[in-house]
Design a protein around this motif. Structure first.
Motif, mmCIF file in Angstrom:
data_model
loop_
_atom_site.group_PDB
_atom_site.id
_atom_site.type_symbol
_atom_site.label_atom_id
_atom_site.label_comp_id
_atom_site.label_asym_id
_atom_site.label_seq_id
_atom_site.Cartn_x
_atom_site.Cartn_y
_atom_site.Cartn_z
ATOM 1 N N ILE A 253 21.018 50.772 -33.818
ATOM 2 C CA ILE A 253 21.148 52.069 -34.481
ATOM 3 C C ILE A 253 19.798 52.592 -34.951
ATOM 4 N N CYS A 254 19.677 53.917 -34.989
ATOM 5 C CA CYS A 254 18.584 54.565 -35.725
ATOM 6 C C CYS A 254 19.188 55.715 -36.528
ATOM 7 N N GLU A 255 18.852 55.765 -37.793
ATOM 8 C CA GLU A 255 19.421 56.782 -38.685
ATOM 9 C C GLU A 255 18.410 57.874 -39.012
ATOM 10 N N GLU A 256 18.874 59.110 -38.942
ATOM 11 C CA GLU A 256 18.088 60.261 -39.382
ATOM 12 C C GLU A 256 19.067 61.285 -39.950
ATOM 13 N N GLU A 257 18.816 61.710 -41.173
ATOM 14 C CA GLU A 257 19.683 62.699 -41.827
ATOM 15 C C GLU A 257 18.832 63.838 -42.384
ATOM 16 N N ARG A 258 19.395 65.044 -42.330
ATOM 17 C CA ARG A 258 18.721 66.207 -42.884
ATOM 18 C C ARG A 258 19.705 67.083 -43.652
ATOM 19 N N THR A 259 19.230 67.629 -44.773
ATOM 20 C CA THR A 259 20.026 68.545 -45.579
ATOM 21 C C THR A 259 19.496 69.963 -45.404
ATOM 22 N N PHE A 260 20.420 70.886 -45.168
ATOM 23 C CA PHE A 260 20.083 72.300 -44.978
ATOM 24 C C PHE A 260 20.715 73.118 -46.102
ATOM 25 N N LEU A 261 19.922 73.986 -46.697
ATOM 26 C CA LEU A 261 20.420 74.903 -47.721
ATOM 27 C C LEU A 261 20.758 76.218 -47.035
ATOM 28 N N VAL A 262 22.005 76.646 -47.167
ATOM 29 C CA VAL A 262 22.513 77.779 -46.401
ATOM 30 C C VAL A 262 22.620 79.022 -47.282
ATOM 31 N N VAL A 344 13.540 46.802 -40.714
ATOM 32 C CA VAL A 344 13.798 48.214 -40.438
ATOM 33 C C VAL A 344 14.678 48.758 -41.558
ATOM 34 N N ILE A 345 14.232 49.846 -42.180
ATOM 35 C CA ILE A 345 14.974 50.375 -43.326
ATOM 36 C C ILE A 345 15.064 51.894 -43.261
ATOM 37 N N SER A 346 16.060 52.422 -43.950
ATOM 38 C CA SER A 346 16.127 53.862 -44.206
ATOM 39 C C SER A 346 15.571 54.134 -45.596
ATOM 40 N N VAL A 347 15.069 55.348 -45.791
ATOM 41 C CA VAL A 347 14.702 55.826 -47.128
ATOM 42 C C VAL A 347 15.506 57.101 -47.351
ATOM 43 N N GLU A 348 16.476 57.042 -48.273
ATOM 44 C CA GLU A 348 17.422 58.143 -48.413
ATOM 45 C C GLU A 348 17.976 58.302 -49.825
ATOM 46 N N PRO A 349 17.120 58.469 -50.828
ATOM 47 C CA PRO A 349 17.674 58.786 -52.146
ATOM 48 C C PRO A 349 18.455 60.097 -52.076
ATOM 49 N N GLY A 350 19.528 60.186 -52.825
ATOM 50 C CA GLY A 350 20.359 61.383 -52.774
ATOM 51 C C GLY A 350 20.684 61.913 -54.157
ATOM 52 N N LEU A 351 21.016 63.188 -54.205
ATOM 53 C CA LEU A 351 21.462 63.842 -55.437
ATOM 54 C C LEU A 351 22.781 64.544 -55.153
ATOM 55 N N TYR A 352 23.725 64.439 -56.115
ATOM 56 C CA TYR A 352 25.081 64.922 -55.882
ATOM 57 C C TYR A 352 25.546 65.780 -57.070
ATOM 58 N N PHE A 353 25.787 67.051 -56.797
ATOM 59 C CA PHE A 353 26.230 68.015 -57.807
ATOM 60 C C PHE A 353 27.728 68.244 -57.623
ATOM 61 N N HIS A 354 28.529 67.401 -58.224
ATOM 62 C CA HIS A 354 29.974 67.492 -58.019
ATOM 63 C C HIS A 354 30.539 68.773 -58.600
ATOM 64 N N LYS A 356 29.122 71.639 -58.744
ATOM 65 C CA LYS A 356 28.710 72.794 -57.941
ATOM 66 C C LYS A 356 29.135 72.665 -56.479
ATOM 67 N N GLY A 357 29.503 71.462 -56.057
ATOM 68 C CA GLY A 357 29.892 71.253 -54.670
ATOM 69 C C GLY A 357 28.722 71.145 -53.719
ATOM 70 N N ASN A 358 27.639 70.485 -54.165
ATOM 71 C CA ASN A 358 26.448 70.339 -53.325
ATOM 72 C C ASN A 358 25.991 68.882 -53.274
ATOM 73 N N ALA A 359 25.611 68.437 -52.091
ATOM 74 C CA ALA A 359 25.005 67.121 -51.901
ATOM 75 C C ALA A 359 23.667 67.302 -51.210
ATOM 76 N N LEU A 360 22.685 66.465 -51.579
ATOM 77 C CA LEU A 360 21.325 66.569 -51.049
ATOM 78 C C LEU A 360 20.867 65.187 -50.601
ATOM 79 N N ARG A 361 20.469 65.068 -49.326
ATOM 80 C CA ARG A 361 20.015 63.756 -48.852
ATOM 81 C C ARG A 361 19.321 63.886 -47.498
ATOM 82 N N HIS A 362 18.022 63.673 -47.460
ATOM 83 C CA HIS A 362 17.314 63.423 -46.209
ATOM 84 C C HIS A 362 17.254 61.911 -46.009
ATOM 85 N N SER A 363 17.221 61.464 -44.757
ATOM 86 C CA SER A 363 17.042 60.038 -44.480
ATOM 87 C C SER A 363 16.127 59.867 -43.273
#
Length: 387
Positions: A253-262, A344-354, A356-363
């Motif tokens: 596996i390889c993990e990559e995550e991106r958060t988009f503000l719409v 091999v590691i991911s770096v993905e700290p996240g923030l969660y605004f329950h 407001k209904g928003n989650a933020l996480r790049h990895s």
């Protein structure tokens, strides 16, 4: 029962694997390892089955290595397994009698993956052979935590698919687009890249993510369920959208995550994303051999706490990757240990605004090197905005 000597192509053979496993056996009181779980049986044999409803094992002793599985897996094992032998049972056979045939008579103690093995399978085999079975779950983790050059090559190949998937997100994620429509573009990007660059290998994995890896696009409140599947929900202005790219090549596996503000996103959420981007880049700069995984996580939380966002944190800073998406080492304040070259590691700290209904996480995925770390995922990881 059928007994063959597999004949895999060189590209499927990890030249370092059996030597590494046998060296480890020689340093213990064990005479060999037997693995029942999909990831560990794959690790010992080089062959992952299409399904695991029937017993599948990998076995390595100092003298012999064996893959055992249903006859349905014969062709795949012949093509990919690097073991000395492969044994296959028909549905009319007793699978555990065939598994027992794989255990050499001169073996007294076998280490097995007790934490992940199905107890009934272990009991069936243990009752048919002489060796004592000893829990070696931690030893399997120890073996898998530092990757061989062959494993790192497969993760880098999977990275090409992950990058393509994330690039597709930049075009697909828009207000008014259903999540499932956006994730279809991510998956198609996997397939195109696989066909163009890595078709000589298998696209697939021996873990919980399914045969082709995993992709997900989660929007608004749905992104507060980080491990959910994409749905019919339409992306809306004000959403943060977390796109998850987790493809696999030859079981890795390889993990990559991106958060988009719409569109028109709440200012507090936008500011928090800016903070998260800055903190995460500093964390990535800290990754290297000898660094404490607990201290990295504690430092990350401290930075987020200083920004007044401590109550938005709900998970660790990152995790190991390999045959499975969540494996050691964990970047967790509760975990012991230090980073070593080949991890091999991911770096993905996240923030969660329950509220407001928003989650933020790049990895991003990083390979720990002798002098630091190689960041192998490459798409833009700044504050990403779309309409």
């Amino acid at each position: 029962m059928k007994d063959i000597s597999p004949s895999p192509h060189d590209r499927f053979v990890d030249d370092d694997r059996l030597g590494r496993v046998r060296n480890h056996i020689a340093e213990t009181d064990l005479d060999g390892f037997v693995a029942f779980s999909p990831p560990n049986s794959y690790y010992l044999s080089g062959c992952y089955a299409g399904m695991y409803s029937r017993p599948v094992i990998g076995l390595v002793t100092l003298e012999e290595s064996v893959f055992v599985g249903p006859r349905l897996e014969e062709r795949k094992a012949d093509r990919t397994a690097w073991t000395d032998r492969a044994l296959f049972y028909e549905d009319s056979d007793s699978p555990f009698e065939v598994l027992a045939e794989a255990v050499p008579e001169n073996v007294d103690v076998l280490g097995y993956d007790a934490d992940h093995a199905r107890p009934e399978w272990v009991n069936e085999l243990e009752g048919r052979v002489e060796p004592e079975f000893v829990d070696a779950s931690d030893q399997f983790l120890s073996l898998r935590i530092v990757k061989t050059a062959w494993e790192l090559d497969k993760i880098r190949r999977a990275q090409d698919l992950a990058n393509a998937g994330c690039e597709a997100m930049f075009d697909a994620i828009r207000s008014g687009v259903p999540e499932i429509e956006a994730v279809e573009e991510v998956q198609q990007a996997y397939y195109r890249t696989y066909l163009e660059q890595h078709s000589e290998f298998d696209i697939g994995t021996a873990n919980e993510l399914g045969q082709y890896g995993f992709a997900s696009v989660l929007s608004g409140p749905h992104a507060l369920e980080p491990h959910s599947l994409s749905s019919s929900r339409q992306i809306e202005s004000g959403d943060s959208v977390v796109g998850i790219s987790l493809p696999s090549i030859q079981g890795y596996i390889c993990e990559e995550e991106r958060t988009f503000l719409v569109g028109d996103v709440d200012d507090e959420v936008t500011d928090a994303m800016e903070t998260l981007v800055n903190v995460r880049e500093q964390v990535i700069d800290r990754i290297g051999p000898g660094e404490s995984v607990a201290e990295i996580d504690a430092w990350t939380f401290d930075q987020i706490e200083q920004a007044g966002l401590a109550d938005k944190v709900q998970h660790r800073t990152g995790h190991g990757e390999g045959i499975t998406i969540h494996e050691n080492p964990a970047l967790n304040a509760q975990s012991p240990g230090e980073l070593k070259p080949g991890m091999v590691i991911s770096v993905e700290p996240g923030l969660y605004f329950h509220e407001k209904g928003n989650a933020l996480r790049h990895s991003d995925t990083l390979i720990v090197t002798e002098n630091g770390a190689e960041r192998i995922t490459e798409t833009d990881a700044d504050v990403l905005t779309v309409n």
